[in-house]
Design a protein around this motif. Structure first.
Motif, PDB file in Angstrom:
ATOM      1  N   ILE A 175       0.858  -1.184   0.000  1.00  0.00           N
ATOM      2  CA  ILE A 175       0.000   0.000   0.000  1.00  0.00           C
ATOM      3  C   ILE A 175       0.898   1.240   0.000  1.00  0.00           C
ATOM      4  CG2 ILE A 175      -1.848   1.238   1.204  1.00  0.00           C
ATOM      5  CD1 ILE A 175      -2.663  -1.565   0.201  1.00  0.00           C
ATOM      6  N   THR A 176       0.704   2.128  -0.993  1.00  0.00           N
ATOM      7  CA  THR A 176       1.552   3.310  -1.119  1.00  0.00           C
ATOM      8  C   THR A 176       0.843   4.603  -0.716  1.00  0.00           C
ATOM      9  OG1 THR A 176       0.930   3.644  -3.432  1.00  0.00           O
ATOM     10  CG2 THR A 176       2.869   2.257  -2.999  1.00  0.00           C
ATOM     11  N   LEU A 177      -0.494   4.596  -0.668  1.00  0.00           N
ATOM     12  CA  LEU A 177      -1.263   5.800  -0.344  1.00  0.00           C
ATOM     13  C   LEU A 177      -2.546   5.360   0.353  1.00  0.00           C
ATOM     14  CD1 LEU A 177      -1.336   8.979  -1.045  1.00  0.00           C
ATOM     15  CD2 LEU A 177      -2.994   8.296  -2.786  1.00  0.00           C
ATOM     16  N   LEU A 178      -2.960   6.107   1.401  1.00  0.00           N
ATOM     17  CA  LEU A 178      -4.166   5.734   2.137  1.00  0.00           C
ATOM     18  C   LEU A 178      -4.914   6.976   2.615  1.00  0.00           C
ATOM     19  CD1 LEU A 178      -5.769   3.280   3.300  1.00  0.00           C
ATOM     20  CD2 LEU A 178      -4.532   3.664   5.435  1.00  0.00           C
ATOM     21  N   GLY A 179      -6.225   6.990   2.405  1.00  0.00           N
ATOM     22  CA  GLY A 179      -7.119   8.033   2.913  1.00  0.00           C
ATOM     23  C   GLY A 179      -8.341   7.368   3.541  1.00  0.00           C
ATOM     24  N   ALA A 180      -9.011   8.054   4.451  1.00  0.00           N
ATOM     25  CA  ALA A 180     -10.168   7.487   5.158  1.00  0.00           C
ATOM     26  C   ALA A 180     -11.387   8.381   4.983  1.00  0.00           C
ATOM     27  CB  ALA A 180      -9.857   7.310   6.640  1.00  0.00           C
ATOM     28  N   HIS A 181     -12.540   7.760   4.820  1.00  0.00           N
ATOM     29  CA  HIS A 181     -13.815   8.455   4.650  1.00  0.00           C
ATOM     30  C   HIS A 181     -14.708   8.094   5.834  1.00  0.00           C
ATOM     31  CE1 HIS A 181     -12.866   9.130   0.287  1.00  0.00           C
ATOM     32  NE2 HIS A 181     -12.062   8.115   0.570  1.00  0.00           N
ATOM     33  N   TRP A 182     -15.303   9.095   6.461  1.00  0.00           N
ATOM     34  CA  TRP A 182     -16.066   8.925   7.698  1.00  0.00           C
ATOM     35  C   TRP A 182     -17.502   9.383   7.496  1.00  0.00           C
ATOM     36  CZ3 TRP A 182     -12.890   6.664  11.218  1.00  0.00           C
ATOM     37  CH2 TRP A 182     -11.518   6.839  11.046  1.00  0.00           C
ATOM     38  N   GLY A 183     -18.424   8.774   8.209  1.00  0.00           N
ATOM     39  CA  GLY A 183     -19.818   9.191   8.134  1.00  0.00           C
ATOM     40  C   GLY A 183     -20.669   8.366   9.084  1.00  0.00           C
ATOM     41  N   GLU A 184     -21.979   8.516   8.939  1.00  0.00           N
ATOM     42  CA  GLU A 184     -22.912   7.780   9.780  1.00  0.00           C
ATOM     43  C   GLU A 184     -22.759   6.288   9.518  1.00  0.00           C
ATOM     44  OE1 GLU A 184     -27.615   7.784  11.014  1.00  0.00           O
ATOM     45  OE2 GLU A 184     -26.941   9.012   9.338  1.00  0.00           O
TER      46      GLU A 184
END
Length: 195
Positions: A175-184
């Motif tokens: 894995i070279t890049l990571l982002g996180a998405h948050w919500g209900e």
């Protein structure tokens, strides 16, 4: 119209005061106010949990990926021992997503309890993601990888939110890049009971 109130003081004499007492015709007003207040409380407690995004970290080389579904109920992370994160996989309502990243590496897994959600992801990155720490709302965590590189810390902008999706990039090594998405977090159709 205000009425006269008489009351006795500690000194034993009577004093006359103007008091605001509700007449029988004003009881409807109290009912209307009670209903309005109750409605307002219900609306305030059911506000939508806002969506937020934790900006991606890493070098960004390789193929892009997105892992998304319903409620996260488990996590799998593979690492190259003594080095970086090679692969990721999320389980949504007892259904595993596709594995992101190459085959091989040492597997680490965390299963969430009923009503538990991922509330924080932190770790280290450089040319690869070297360390990941997933923290749950039940104060449990999964720590994988080596503490090498630059630090990052992902979390939702709302205390009621949880992890909904991961995105980033991977190549033939990891894995070279990571982002996180948050919500209900949706209600789960399946999750583990606390053992």
């Amino acid at each position: 119209m205000p009425s006269q109130c008489l009351f006795s003081t500690g000194a034993g004499f009577r004093k006359s005061l103007q008091c605001c007492l509700w007449s029988p015709s004003d009881s409807r007003m109290i009912s209307y106010l009670s209903v309005a207040l109750l409605s307002l409380c219900c609306l305030a407690s059911s506000y939508p949990v806002p969506y937020s995004y934790s900006s991606a970290v890493g070098s960004g080389r390789g193929n892009s990926f997105t892992i998304q579904g319903g409620k996260v109920t488990a996590i799998r992370v593979w690492e190259r021992p003594g080095s970086y994160i090679t692969s990721l996989q999320l389980c949504y309502d007892n259904i595993w997503s596709a594995k992101i990243g190459p085959e091989g590496g040492t597997l680490h897994e965390l299963e969430l309890f009923k009503n538990e959600r991922i509330v924080q992801i932190s770790g280290k990155h450089n040319s690869y993601i070297y360390e990941l720490i997933f923290v749950t709302s039940g104060n449990r965590f999964l720590r994988v990888g080596q503490p090498s590189g630059n630090s990052f810390n992902f979390y939702a902008s709302d205390k009621l939110a949880g992890l909904r999706m991961l995105s980033g990039r991977f190549n033939g090594l990891g894995i070279t890049l990571l982002g996180a998405h948050w919500g209900e977090v949706p209600k789960s159709r399946w999750s583990l009971e606390r053992r």
